[in-house]
Each structure stands twice: as C-alpha cells, then as structure tokens.
Design a protein around this motif. Structure first.
Motif: not given
Lengths: 114, 117
Positions: A18-37
């Motif tokens: 079990k693992k976790s990926l983390k994502c952070e933004q400080h632009m005040g954006h209110r939508a966040m997404y996960w994509y797979k490539q």
C-alpha cells in the motif's frame, strides 16, 4: 507559486504493498486532477475533484483511491496494484473545473509495480 | 481521430527553422484549447492556450491558430531551437451533452519534434 508539486518522483512497489502519491498546489485552484500516462501515449484522466469533492471517476479500478484533504492537497492511495498499472501518474490543477483555465501539470510520479 | 499504434507522428527540423505542428479535434462543443510540451520524464508543460472566440494567439516564439470550421489547431514555433525537442500535445476541454465542462482535458495523440543543430 505557479507549480504543482508531486511526491515521490519515483516509486517501486510490490503487488501487495500500500502506497500513496501526493500532490500539492498553492495557486488557489479549486479543481484538481489525476491522470495516468503510459509510454508513448497521451495522459488519460482518472479523477476530477472540484471544490474538494469528487466529481468525475473515469471508471478507475478500486485499487486506486483518491482523496482531497483540502483545497491544496490531493492524494492517490494505491493498493494491490498490478504490473500493468506501471505508468507516469500526473496531478494537475486548474482555476475551476468548469472552464479549466490555468490547467497546470506536475512533473509526475513514475510508478513501477513489481 | 486518435492514433491506435505505438508510433507518434514525428517532425524533424533544423535549428533556426520554423516548425508547424498540427492537431485535429472532433468535439465541436470544445471551447478552450491548450498546447503542451512534454520532455522525457517530465509532466506536460503549458505553452499557449486559445479560446474558441479567437482564431489566432501569439506568445513568445509561438503562435496558435484555430480553425473551427474544419476543427483544426496548429502550433507554430519560430526559430526552432534544440531545447524545443519534445513531444507536443494539443488538448481540448470536453463538455457533456448539456454543455457543461467538468474540466476533462482530451489530448491529441502527440507529435515528436526533433530539432537538429
């Protein structure tokens, strides 16, 4: 700050881990997404969070579990993955999900499942 | 439509030449388009965007042209440099049947640009 930061950059995990990926933004954006490539392919949408609520799940298997603790953070919890899940996982954010302005990607986490 | 195979379209140019990368899209409801540059091992990097009420937009060394009649988008790079070598993707914001966008980006297949010194 105009960046989307993803950690870790590389991850190797076994099929029982079990693992976790983390994502952070400080632009005040209110939508966040996960994509797979996958290699030599364009990114494919997995999940959309709008105002911290899950708004789209693109029929992603339940071994991928997203979480949005607050407006700046997005996690992707991984459990019992398969080798075919090895890919580059990209996080992105935008001003809001309605128009997608300011759509910014992180550098991704290169995941290898062994 | 999307390419099914493993081989992306490629464009090879000499340093200093102008490059034109093309993209066709299919969703007539899309009203916002973005060009991204992706270098090996990195995430897509925003280059330039255009809204559907425009047909041309210029940035630094880059120009995007939008032809809604034939659903065609192009990226022009002036005085191409070796550092421009990368995969270039066009992307559109998709809308559902009711015209509402949920922020889903639909990507084109990508074009590999190689710039020779």
């Amino acid at each position: 700050d105009t960046e989307v930061t993803q950690t870790p950059k590389h991850l190797v995990m076994g099929m029982t881990n079990k693992k976790s990926l983390k994502c952070e933004q400080h632009m005040g954006h209110r939508a966040m997404y996960w994509y797979k490539q996958k290699a030599k392919k364009p990114p494919e949408l997995m999940f959309v969070y709008s105002y911290e609520k899950l708004s789209i799940n693109e029929s992603v298997p339940s071994r991928f579990s997203p979480e949005c603790p607050n407006s700046s953070l997005l996690n992707l919890h991984l459990h019992a993955l398969q080798p075919e899940d090895s890919a580059l996982y990209l996080c992105a954010s935008s001003q809001d999900a309605g128009r997608g302005y300011g759509y910014t990607f992180g550098s991704g986490t290169r995941l290898t499942v062994v | 439509g999307e390419s099914v195979g493993l081989h992306l379209p490629t464009l090879s140019v000499q340093e200093g030449d102008n490059s034109i990368i093309n993209c066709a899209y299919s969703n007539s409801a899309s009203d916002y388009f973005i060009w991204y540059k992706q270098e090996s091992g990195k995430g897509p990097q925003f280059i330039i965007d255009i809204r559907s009420n425009m047909d041309k937009r210029q940035g630094q060394r880059v120009t995007v042209l939008l032809n809604k009649t034939v659903k065609h988008l192009s990226l022009q790079i002036a005085a191409t440099q070796p550092g421009d070598s990368a995969v270039y993707f066009c992307a559109e914001i998709s809308h559902n049947a009711g015209g509402t966008s949920y922020g889903k980006l639909t990507f084109g297949q990508g074009t590999i640009l190689t710039v020779h010194p």
